[in-house]
Design a protein around this motif. Structure first.
Motif, PDB file in Angstrom:
ATOM      1  N   ALA A 133       0.834  -1.210   0.000  1.00  6.94           N
ATOM      2  CA  ALA A 133       0.000   0.000   0.000  1.00  6.94           C
ATOM      3  C   ALA A 133       0.866   1.257   0.000  1.00  6.94           C
ATOM      4  O   ALA A 133       0.551   2.245  -0.670  1.00  6.94           O
ATOM      5  N   VAL A 134       1.968   1.226   0.733  1.00  6.34           N
ATOM      6  CA  VAL A 134       2.899   2.363   0.737  1.00  6.34           C
ATOM      7  C   VAL A 134       3.468   2.578  -0.659  1.00  6.34           C
ATOM      8  O   VAL A 134       3.585   3.714  -1.137  1.00  6.34           O
TER       9      VAL A 134
ATOM     10  N   ALA B 291      15.380   7.855   1.493  1.00  2.00           N
ATOM     11  CA  ALA B 291      16.474   7.491   2.405  1.00  2.00           C
ATOM     12  C   ALA B 291      15.857   7.024   3.726  1.00  2.00           C
ATOM     13  O   ALA B 291      15.897   7.733   4.735  1.00  2.00           O
ATOM     14  N   PRO B 292      15.268   5.821   3.734  1.00  2.61           N
ATOM     15  CA  PRO B 292      14.488   5.393   4.897  1.00  2.61           C
ATOM     16  C   PRO B 292      15.278   5.277   6.193  1.00  2.61           C
ATOM     17  O   PRO B 292      14.770   5.639   7.257  1.00  2.61           O
TER      18      PRO B 292
ATOM     19  N   GLU C 241       6.092  -2.362  16.194  1.00  2.00           N
ATOM     20  CA  GLU C 241       4.988  -1.412  16.307  1.00  2.00           C
ATOM     21  C   GLU C 241       5.459   0.011  16.588  1.00  2.00           C
ATOM     22  O   GLU C 241       4.674   0.954  16.484  1.00  2.00           O
ATOM     23  N   SER C 242       6.717   0.167  16.903  1.00  2.44           N
ATOM     24  CA  SER C 242       7.240   1.486  17.289  1.00  2.44           C
ATOM     25  C   SER C 242       7.586   2.367  16.090  1.00  2.44           C
ATOM     26  O   SER C 242       7.958   3.526  16.270  1.00  2.44           O
ATOM     27  N   PHE C 243       7.455   1.818  14.853  1.00  2.00           N
ATOM     28  CA  PHE C 243       7.856   2.552  13.661  1.00  2.00           C
ATOM     29  C   PHE C 243       6.765   2.490  12.598  1.00  2.00           C
ATOM     30  O   PHE C 243       6.109   1.461  12.434  1.00  2.00           O
ATOM     31  N   PRO C 244       6.572   3.575  11.824  1.00  2.00           N
ATOM     32  CA  PRO C 244       5.582   3.571  10.745  1.00  2.00           C
ATOM     33  C   PRO C 244       6.022   2.645   9.608  1.00  2.00           C
ATOM     34  O   PRO C 244       7.219   2.343   9.466  1.00  2.00           O
ATOM     35  N   THR C 245       5.078   2.210   8.787  1.00  2.46           N
ATOM     36  CA  THR C 245       5.338   1.181   7.777  1.00  2.46           C
ATOM     37  C   THR C 245       6.492   1.539   6.849  1.00  2.46           C
ATOM     38  O   THR C 245       7.349   0.694   6.552  1.00  2.46           O
ATOM     39  N   HIS C 246       6.549   2.793   6.366  1.00  3.04           N
ATOM     40  CA  HIS C 246       7.551   3.147   5.356  1.00  3.04           C
ATOM     41  C   HIS C 246       8.966   3.228   5.931  1.00  3.04           C
ATOM     42  O   HIS C 246       9.935   3.306   5.179  1.00  3.04           O
ATOM     43  N   LEU C 247       9.099   3.194   7.272  1.00  6.48           N
ATOM     44  CA  LEU C 247      10.422   3.226   7.910  1.00  6.48           C
ATOM     45  C   LEU C 247      10.624   2.037   8.846  1.00  6.48           C
ATOM     46  O   LEU C 247      11.607   2.000   9.587  1.00  6.48           O
ATOM     47  N   ARG C 248       9.731   1.083   8.803  1.00  9.28           N
ATOM     48  CA  ARG C 248       9.710   0.019   9.822  1.00  9.28           C
ATOM     49  C   ARG C 248      10.865  -0.952   9.688  1.00  9.28           C
ATOM     50  O   ARG C 248      11.437  -1.393  10.689  1.00  9.28           O
TER      51      ARG C 248
END
Length: 447
Positions: free
Chosen positions: A230-231, A240-241, A370-377
Protein backbone atom coordinates in the motif's frame (compact mmCIF):
# COMPACT_ATOMS: atom_id res chain seq x y z
CA UNK A 1 14.00 -8.17 -7.98
CA UNK A 2 12.07 -4.91 -7.67
CA UNK A 3 8.49 -4.93 -6.40
CA UNK A 4 6.36 -4.72 -9.55
CA UNK A 5 2.91 -3.24 -10.13
CA UNK A 6 1.35 -6.69 -10.44
CA UNK A 7 2.62 -7.85 -7.06
CA UNK A 8 1.54 -4.57 -5.46
CA UNK A 9 -1.99 -5.08 -6.79
CA UNK A 10 -2.06 -8.75 -5.71
CA UNK A 11 -0.96 -7.86 -2.18
CA UNK A 12 -3.30 -4.90 -1.69
CA UNK A 13 -6.36 -6.58 -3.25
CA UNK A 14 -5.84 -10.09 -1.84
CA UNK A 15 -9.12 -11.87 -1.06
CA UNK A 16 -9.82 -13.24 2.39
CA UNK A 17 -8.88 -16.75 1.26
CA UNK A 18 -5.70 -15.59 -0.47
CA UNK A 19 -4.79 -13.54 2.58
CA UNK A 20 -5.10 -16.58 4.84
CA UNK A 21 -2.81 -18.55 2.52
CA UNK A 22 -0.27 -15.72 2.47
CA UNK A 23 -0.39 -15.34 6.27
CA UNK A 24 0.46 -19.02 6.65
CA UNK A 25 3.22 -18.78 4.06
CA UNK A 26 4.59 -15.60 5.61
CA UNK A 27 4.65 -17.16 9.08
CA UNK A 28 6.39 -20.25 7.69
CA UNK A 29 8.85 -18.18 5.63
CA UNK A 30 9.71 -16.01 8.62
CA UNK A 31 10.20 -18.89 11.01
CA UNK A 32 12.11 -21.13 8.59
CA UNK A 33 14.30 -18.27 7.42
CA UNK A 34 15.28 -17.27 10.94
CA UNK A 35 15.69 -20.95 11.85
CA UNK A 36 18.32 -21.29 9.13
CA UNK A 37 20.02 -18.01 9.99
CA UNK A 38 20.17 -18.78 13.70
CA UNK A 39 21.10 -22.41 13.16
CA UNK A 40 24.22 -21.12 11.46
CA UNK A 41 24.79 -18.48 14.11
CA UNK A 42 24.47 -20.91 17.04
CA UNK A 43 26.76 -23.39 15.37
CA UNK A 44 29.39 -20.69 15.45
CA UNK A 45 28.61 -19.88 19.10
CA UNK A 46 29.03 -23.51 20.15
CA UNK A 47 32.17 -23.98 18.08
CA UNK A 48 33.59 -20.73 19.54
CA UNK A 49 33.27 -22.23 23.01
CA UNK A 50 34.38 -25.81 22.26
CA UNK A 51 36.61 -25.95 19.16
CA UNK A 52 37.91 -22.61 17.89
CA UNK A 53 40.27 -21.77 20.81
CA UNK A 54 42.66 -24.64 20.03
CA UNK A 55 41.93 -24.81 16.27
CA UNK A 56 42.50 -21.15 15.41
CA UNK A 57 44.44 -19.91 18.47
CA UNK A 58 46.58 -22.93 19.40
CA UNK A 59 49.56 -20.99 20.77
CA UNK A 60 47.47 -19.09 23.33
CA UNK A 61 46.90 -20.07 26.94
CA UNK A 62 43.53 -21.53 27.84
CA UNK A 63 42.21 -18.18 29.10
CA UNK A 64 43.66 -16.21 26.16
CA UNK A 65 42.35 -18.73 23.64
CA UNK A 66 38.82 -18.47 24.99
CA UNK A 67 39.07 -14.66 25.00
CA UNK A 68 40.29 -14.60 21.39
CA UNK A 69 37.61 -17.05 20.28
CA UNK A 70 34.84 -15.01 21.93
CA UNK A 71 36.34 -11.86 20.40
CA UNK A 72 35.69 -13.26 16.91
CA UNK A 73 32.22 -14.12 18.18
CA UNK A 74 31.72 -10.46 19.22
CA UNK A 75 32.81 -9.21 15.76
CA UNK A 76 29.65 -10.69 14.26
CA UNK A 77 27.54 -8.69 16.67
CA UNK A 78 29.35 -5.47 15.86
CA UNK A 79 28.50 -6.03 12.19
CA UNK A 80 24.78 -6.45 12.83
CA UNK A 81 23.84 -2.73 12.92
CA UNK A 82 25.72 -2.34 9.64
CA UNK A 83 23.55 -5.09 8.14
CA UNK A 84 20.45 -3.48 9.64
CA UNK A 85 21.31 -0.17 7.95
CA UNK A 86 22.21 -1.71 4.57
CA UNK A 87 19.24 -4.05 4.31
CA UNK A 88 16.93 -1.70 6.18
CA UNK A 89 17.41 0.79 3.34
CA UNK A 90 16.51 -1.77 0.67
CA UNK A 91 13.79 -3.40 2.76
CA UNK A 92 11.96 -0.08 2.98
CA UNK A 93 12.70 0.76 -0.66
CA UNK A 94 12.28 -2.52 -2.56
CA UNK A 95 10.27 -4.58 -0.10
CA UNK A 96 10.64 -7.22 2.59
CA UNK A 97 10.67 -10.31 0.36
CA UNK A 98 13.54 -9.39 -1.98
CA UNK A 99 15.81 -8.29 0.84
CA UNK A 100 15.23 -11.47 2.83
CA UNK A 101 16.33 -13.68 -0.05
CA UNK A 102 19.70 -11.91 -0.15
CA UNK A 103 20.26 -12.17 3.61
CA UNK A 104 19.46 -15.88 3.55
CA UNK A 105 22.03 -16.57 0.83
CA UNK A 106 24.72 -14.53 2.57
CA UNK A 107 24.30 -16.31 5.87
CA UNK A 108 24.13 -19.83 4.46
CA UNK A 109 27.12 -19.51 2.13
CA UNK A 110 29.38 -17.88 4.72
CA UNK A 111 28.55 -20.62 7.24
CA UNK A 112 29.34 -23.37 4.73
CA UNK A 113 32.75 -21.79 4.11
CA UNK A 114 33.44 -21.81 7.89
CA UNK A 115 32.90 -25.57 7.71
CA UNK A 116 35.63 -25.84 5.07
CA UNK A 117 38.13 -23.46 6.68
CA UNK A 118 41.51 -25.04 7.59
CA UNK A 119 42.95 -24.35 11.03
CA UNK A 120 45.99 -22.27 11.97
CA UNK A 121 48.18 -25.38 11.85
CA UNK A 122 47.47 -25.68 8.10
CA UNK A 123 47.43 -22.11 6.75
CA UNK A 124 48.86 -20.08 9.60
CA UNK A 125 47.65 -16.62 10.57
CA UNK A 126 45.33 -16.50 7.54
CA UNK A 127 42.95 -18.94 9.28
CA UNK A 128 41.79 -16.64 12.12
CA UNK A 129 41.70 -13.67 9.71
CA UNK A 130 39.36 -15.49 7.31
CA UNK A 131 37.30 -16.64 10.29
CA UNK A 132 36.82 -13.02 11.38
CA UNK A 133 35.86 -12.01 7.82
CA UNK A 134 33.26 -14.77 7.61
CA UNK A 135 31.93 -13.77 11.00
CA UNK A 136 31.51 -10.22 9.70
CA UNK A 137 29.48 -11.49 6.74
CA UNK A 138 27.33 -13.57 9.11
CA UNK A 139 26.72 -10.52 11.30
CA UNK A 140 25.73 -8.35 8.33
CA UNK A 141 23.29 -11.01 7.12
CA UNK A 142 21.72 -11.46 10.56
CA UNK A 143 21.48 -7.67 10.87
CA UNK A 144 19.28 -7.50 7.79
CA UNK A 145 17.31 -10.67 8.43
CA UNK A 146 15.44 -10.08 11.68
CA UNK A 147 13.15 -7.16 10.94
CA UNK A 148 12.18 -8.49 7.52
CA UNK A 149 11.24 -11.91 8.91
CA UNK A 150 9.16 -10.31 11.66
CA UNK A 151 7.41 -7.93 9.28
CA UNK A 152 6.43 -10.64 6.78
CA UNK A 153 3.98 -12.18 9.22
CA UNK A 154 3.15 -9.08 11.26
CA UNK A 155 2.17 -7.00 8.23
CA UNK A 156 0.17 -9.79 6.54
CA UNK A 157 -1.95 -10.96 9.45
CA UNK A 158 -4.79 -9.91 11.74
CA UNK A 159 -3.63 -6.77 13.56
CA UNK A 160 -5.31 -7.96 16.77
CA UNK A 161 -2.83 -10.85 16.80
CA UNK A 162 0.36 -8.99 15.93
CA UNK A 163 2.21 -10.32 18.97
CA UNK A 164 1.53 -13.94 18.07
CA UNK A 165 2.17 -13.51 14.34
CA UNK A 166 5.42 -11.59 14.79
CA UNK A 167 6.63 -14.27 17.20
CA UNK A 168 6.79 -16.89 14.45
CA UNK A 169 10.08 -15.33 13.37
CA UNK A 170 11.23 -15.38 17.01
CA UNK A 171 10.49 -19.10 17.20
CA UNK A 172 13.21 -19.56 14.60
CA UNK A 173 15.78 -18.74 17.27
CA UNK A 174 15.09 -21.70 19.61
CA UNK A 175 14.52 -23.96 16.58
CA UNK A 176 17.92 -22.89 15.26
CA UNK A 177 19.37 -23.45 18.72
CA UNK A 178 17.81 -26.93 18.91
CA UNK A 179 19.13 -27.89 15.46
CA UNK A 180 22.55 -26.30 15.84
CA UNK A 181 23.18 -27.32 19.43
CA UNK A 182 21.45 -30.66 18.85
CA UNK A 183 23.75 -31.44 15.95
CA UNK A 184 26.81 -30.54 17.99
CA UNK A 185 25.50 -32.56 20.95
CA UNK A 186 24.96 -35.66 18.79
CA UNK A 187 28.40 -35.42 17.24
CA UNK A 188 30.05 -34.69 20.57
CA UNK A 189 28.38 -37.75 22.08
CA UNK A 190 29.09 -40.18 19.22
CA UNK A 191 32.60 -39.16 18.12
CA UNK A 192 35.82 -39.21 20.04
CA UNK A 193 37.18 -35.83 21.10
CA UNK A 194 39.93 -36.11 18.48
CA UNK A 195 37.43 -36.92 15.70
CA UNK A 196 35.07 -34.14 16.79
CA UNK A 197 37.88 -31.57 16.82
CA UNK A 198 39.36 -32.76 13.53
CA UNK A 199 36.27 -32.95 11.32
CA UNK A 200 33.05 -33.71 13.22
CA UNK A 201 32.25 -30.09 14.06
CA UNK A 202 32.37 -29.19 10.36
CA UNK A 203 29.40 -31.38 9.32
CA UNK A 204 26.61 -29.13 10.69
CA UNK A 205 28.16 -26.08 9.02
CA UNK A 206 28.13 -27.79 5.63
CA UNK A 207 24.52 -28.89 6.10
CA UNK A 208 23.61 -25.18 6.02
CA UNK A 209 23.50 -25.42 2.23
CA UNK A 210 20.61 -27.92 2.35
CA UNK A 211 18.64 -25.69 4.71
CA UNK A 212 19.26 -22.62 2.54
CA UNK A 213 17.79 -24.40 -0.48
CA UNK A 214 14.62 -25.19 1.50
CA UNK A 215 14.37 -21.61 2.75
CA UNK A 216 14.72 -20.14 -0.72
CA UNK A 217 11.89 -22.27 -2.12
CA UNK A 218 9.57 -21.05 0.63
CA UNK A 219 10.51 -17.38 0.44
CA UNK A 220 10.15 -17.18 -3.32
CA UNK A 221 6.46 -18.14 -2.97
CA UNK A 222 5.56 -15.19 -0.73
CA UNK A 223 3.92 -11.99 -1.95
CA UNK A 224 4.99 -8.64 -0.57
CA UNK A 225 3.11 -7.61 2.60
CA UNK A 226 -0.09 -5.59 1.99
CA UNK A 227 1.03 -2.82 4.36
CA UNK A 228 4.22 -2.18 2.41
CA UNK A 229 2.48 -2.75 -0.95
CA UNK A 230 0.00 0.00 0.00
CA UNK A 231 2.90 2.36 0.74
CA UNK A 232 4.34 1.59 -2.72
CA UNK A 233 0.95 2.04 -4.41
CA UNK A 234 0.51 5.42 -2.73
CA UNK A 235 4.11 6.38 -3.64
CA UNK A 236 4.97 7.06 0.00
CA UNK A 237 8.23 5.15 0.21
CA UNK A 238 11.15 7.14 1.58
CA UNK A 239 14.17 7.90 -0.61
CA UNK A 240 16.47 7.49 2.41
CA UNK A 241 14.49 5.39 4.90
CA UNK A 242 17.29 4.66 7.36
CA UNK A 243 18.31 8.31 7.49
CA UNK A 244 14.67 9.32 8.02
CA UNK A 245 14.19 6.69 10.71
CA UNK A 246 17.20 8.01 12.62
CA UNK A 247 16.13 11.62 12.17
CA UNK A 248 12.49 11.21 13.19
CA UNK A 249 12.51 8.12 15.41
CA UNK A 250 15.92 8.16 17.12
CA UNK A 251 14.23 7.89 20.52
CA UNK A 252 12.40 4.69 19.55
CA UNK A 253 15.61 3.24 18.08
CA UNK A 254 17.56 3.83 21.31
CA UNK A 255 14.74 2.57 23.53
CA UNK A 256 14.36 -0.54 21.36
CA UNK A 257 18.07 -1.24 21.79
CA UNK A 258 17.90 -0.66 25.53
CA UNK A 259 14.89 -2.87 26.13
CA UNK A 260 16.84 -5.81 24.69
CA UNK A 261 19.59 -5.72 27.33
CA UNK A 262 18.04 -8.17 29.81
CA UNK A 263 16.88 -10.42 26.98
CA UNK A 264 19.97 -10.57 24.80
CA UNK A 265 22.90 -10.14 27.18
CA UNK A 266 21.93 -12.99 29.56
CA UNK A 267 20.80 -15.19 26.67
CA UNK A 268 24.31 -15.49 25.27
CA UNK A 269 25.63 -16.23 28.72
CA UNK A 270 22.91 -18.84 29.26
CA UNK A 271 23.55 -20.57 25.91
CA UNK A 272 27.22 -19.98 25.07
CA UNK A 273 29.28 -18.92 28.08
CA UNK A 274 27.64 -21.62 30.21
CA UNK A 275 29.44 -24.19 28.03
CA UNK A 276 32.80 -22.81 29.11
CA UNK A 277 31.88 -22.21 32.75
CA UNK A 278 30.29 -25.52 33.71
CA UNK A 279 32.81 -27.82 32.01
CA UNK A 280 35.56 -26.32 34.18
CA UNK A 281 34.24 -28.72 36.82
CA UNK A 282 35.68 -32.10 35.83
CA UNK A 283 32.51 -34.05 36.62
CA UNK A 284 30.58 -32.24 33.85
CA UNK A 285 30.92 -32.93 30.13
CA UNK A 286 30.22 -30.85 27.05
CA UNK A 287 27.44 -33.24 26.15
CA UNK A 288 25.64 -32.71 29.48
CA UNK A 289 25.62 -28.93 29.18
CA UNK A 290 24.66 -29.01 25.51
CA UNK A 291 21.75 -31.33 26.34
CA UNK A 292 20.48 -28.99 29.07
CA UNK A 293 20.61 -26.02 26.69
CA UNK A 294 18.84 -28.14 24.07
CA UNK A 295 15.95 -28.97 26.43
CA UNK A 296 15.66 -25.30 27.44
CA UNK A 297 15.48 -24.29 23.79
CA UNK A 298 12.76 -26.89 23.20
CA UNK A 299 10.77 -25.32 26.06
CA UNK A 300 11.12 -21.94 24.35
CA UNK A 301 9.55 -23.36 21.20
CA UNK A 302 6.30 -23.69 23.13
CA UNK A 303 6.60 -20.68 25.41
CA UNK A 304 7.49 -17.96 22.88
CA UNK A 305 4.08 -18.18 21.13
CA UNK A 306 2.34 -18.53 24.50
CA UNK A 307 3.84 -15.35 25.93
CA UNK A 308 3.37 -13.55 22.61
CA UNK A 309 -0.31 -14.39 22.52
CA UNK A 310 -0.60 -13.29 26.14
CA UNK A 311 0.89 -9.93 25.14
CA UNK A 312 -1.94 -9.51 22.60
CA UNK A 313 -4.38 -9.78 25.49
CA UNK A 314 -2.73 -7.91 28.35
CA UNK A 315 -0.20 -5.71 26.52
CA UNK A 316 3.40 -6.21 25.49
CA UNK A 317 4.95 -4.21 28.30
CA UNK A 318 3.42 -6.20 31.14
CA UNK A 319 4.68 -9.51 29.83
CA UNK A 320 8.06 -8.10 28.87
CA UNK A 321 8.69 -6.46 32.23
CA UNK A 322 7.80 -9.70 34.02
CA UNK A 323 10.47 -11.55 32.05
CA UNK A 324 13.06 -8.88 32.76
CA UNK A 325 12.38 -8.96 36.50
CA UNK A 326 12.58 -12.78 36.52
CA UNK A 327 15.96 -12.62 34.75
CA UNK A 328 17.31 -10.29 37.45
CA UNK A 329 15.84 -12.50 40.19
CA UNK A 330 17.68 -15.63 39.02
CA UNK A 331 21.04 -13.93 38.32
CA UNK A 332 22.64 -14.84 41.67
CA UNK A 333 20.95 -18.24 42.19
CA UNK A 334 21.97 -19.20 38.65
CA UNK A 335 25.71 -19.02 39.33
CA UNK A 336 25.32 -20.48 42.83
CA UNK A 337 23.78 -23.58 41.29
CA UNK A 338 26.31 -23.78 38.44
CA UNK A 339 29.20 -23.48 40.89
CA UNK A 340 28.10 -25.79 43.70
CA UNK A 341 25.18 -28.05 42.72
CA UNK A 342 24.87 -31.41 41.05
CA UNK A 343 23.61 -32.44 37.65
CA UNK A 344 19.87 -32.26 38.38
CA UNK A 345 19.80 -28.69 39.73
CA UNK A 346 22.13 -27.40 37.03
CA UNK A 347 19.90 -28.95 34.38
CA UNK A 348 16.83 -27.24 35.91
CA UNK A 349 18.40 -23.80 36.31
CA UNK A 350 19.59 -23.76 32.68
CA UNK A 351 16.01 -24.47 31.56
CA UNK A 352 14.55 -21.80 33.89
CA UNK A 353 16.97 -19.21 32.51
CA UNK A 354 15.61 -19.81 29.01
CA UNK A 355 12.00 -19.55 30.22
CA UNK A 356 12.80 -16.03 31.46
CA UNK A 357 14.22 -15.31 28.02
CA UNK A 358 11.06 -16.55 26.28
CA UNK A 359 8.90 -14.14 28.30
CA UNK A 360 10.80 -11.26 26.71
CA UNK A 361 11.73 -12.61 23.32
CA UNK A 362 8.18 -13.59 22.37
CA UNK A 363 6.49 -10.15 22.68
CA UNK A 364 9.66 -8.32 21.66
CA UNK A 365 9.18 -8.54 17.89
CA UNK A 366 5.82 -6.79 17.90
CA UNK A 367 6.87 -4.36 20.66
CA UNK A 368 9.75 -3.09 18.52
CA UNK A 369 8.03 -3.39 15.13
CA UNK A 370 4.99 -1.41 16.31
CA UNK A 371 7.24 1.49 17.29
CA UNK A 372 7.86 2.55 13.66
CA UNK A 373 5.58 3.57 10.74
CA UNK A 374 5.34 1.18 7.78
CA UNK A 375 7.55 3.15 5.36
CA UNK A 376 10.42 3.23 7.91
CA UNK A 377 9.71 0.02 9.82
CA UNK A 378 12.30 -2.32 8.28
CA UNK A 379 15.20 0.04 8.90
CA UNK A 380 13.99 1.55 12.18
CA UNK A 381 13.12 -1.75 13.84
CA UNK A 382 16.27 -3.40 12.51
CA UNK A 383 18.55 -0.64 13.82
CA UNK A 384 16.91 -0.67 17.24
CA UNK A 385 17.05 -4.44 17.48
CA UNK A 386 20.62 -4.80 16.25
CA UNK A 387 22.21 -1.89 18.14
CA UNK A 388 21.77 -3.94 21.30
CA UNK A 389 24.11 -6.52 19.76
CA UNK A 390 27.04 -4.11 20.00
CA UNK A 391 26.54 -3.25 23.66
CA UNK A 392 24.71 -6.29 25.07
CA UNK A 393 24.87 -9.65 23.26
CA UNK A 394 28.23 -9.40 21.50
CA UNK A 395 30.44 -8.43 24.46
CA UNK A 396 28.59 -10.63 26.98
CA UNK A 397 30.67 -13.86 26.86
CA UNK A 398 33.87 -11.82 26.48
CA UNK A 399 33.09 -9.60 29.48
CA UNK A 400 31.89 -12.57 31.54
CA UNK A 401 35.20 -14.35 30.91
CA UNK A 402 37.12 -11.19 31.86
CA UNK A 403 35.01 -10.51 34.98
CA UNK A 404 35.50 -14.02 36.31
CA UNK A 405 39.24 -13.82 35.63
CA UNK A 406 39.62 -10.44 37.33
CA UNK A 407 37.29 -10.86 40.32
CA UNK A 408 37.54 -14.59 40.91
CA UNK A 409 33.81 -14.79 41.59
CA UNK A 410 30.93 -15.56 39.22
CA UNK A 411 28.73 -13.15 41.18
CA UNK A 412 30.40 -10.29 39.34
CA UNK A 413 28.64 -11.73 36.27
CA UNK A 414 25.38 -11.82 38.26
CA UNK A 415 25.72 -8.09 38.94
CA UNK A 416 26.31 -7.60 35.21
CA UNK A 417 23.00 -9.39 34.49
CA UNK A 418 21.09 -7.37 37.09
CA UNK A 419 22.38 -4.09 35.63
CA UNK A 420 21.18 -5.19 32.20
CA UNK A 421 17.71 -5.74 33.65
CA UNK A 422 17.69 -2.23 35.14
CA UNK A 423 18.42 -0.76 31.68
CA UNK A 424 15.63 -2.84 30.16
CA UNK A 425 13.01 -1.86 32.75
CA UNK A 426 13.71 1.85 32.28
CA UNK A 427 13.53 1.59 28.47
CA UNK A 428 10.33 -0.48 28.42
CA UNK A 429 8.61 2.01 30.72
CA UNK A 430 9.64 4.89 28.43
CA UNK A 431 8.52 3.22 25.17
CA UNK A 432 4.82 3.70 24.21
CA UNK A 433 2.75 0.50 24.18
CA UNK A 434 1.03 0.28 20.78
CA UNK A 435 -0.33 -3.24 21.32
CA UNK A 436 -3.90 -2.16 20.58
CA UNK A 437 -3.15 0.66 18.08
CA UNK A 438 -3.85 0.70 14.34
CA UNK A 439 -0.29 0.81 13.03
CA UNK A 440 -1.45 1.64 9.49
CA UNK A 441 -2.63 5.04 10.80
CA UNK A 442 0.21 7.61 10.53
CA UNK A 443 -1.29 9.66 13.39
CA UNK A 444 -0.29 6.87 15.79
CA UNK A 445 3.32 7.99 15.29
CA UNK A 446 2.72 11.73 15.43
CA UNK A 447 4.66 13.64 18.06
Amino acid sequence: MVLGDNEVTQSVDASTRDRRVQVRRAALAGSIGTTIEWYDFFLYNTAAALVFPHLFFPSSTGYAGVMQSFATYAVGFAARPVGAAIFGHWGDRLGRKTTLIVTLLLMGLSSAVVGLLPGTASIGFAAPLILVLLRLVQGIAIGGEWSGSVLLAMEWGDQRRRGLLASFAQVGVPVGLVLGTGGMTLLSATLSRAEFDAWGWRIPFLLSLVLVAIGLVIRLRILETPMFAAVVAEKKTSRAPVKDAVRHHWREILLSAGLRFSEQLPFYLFTSYVLVYVVQRPEFSNTFVLTAVLVGAAAELVLIPVFSQLSDRVGRKRVYLSGSVLTAAIAFPYFTVLSHSGHALIFVVIIVSLIAHAMQYGPQAALIGESFPTHLRYGGAGLGYQLASVFAGGPAPLLATWLLHKTGTPYSISIYIVLSAVVTVLCVIALPDRSKADITDPSVYAR
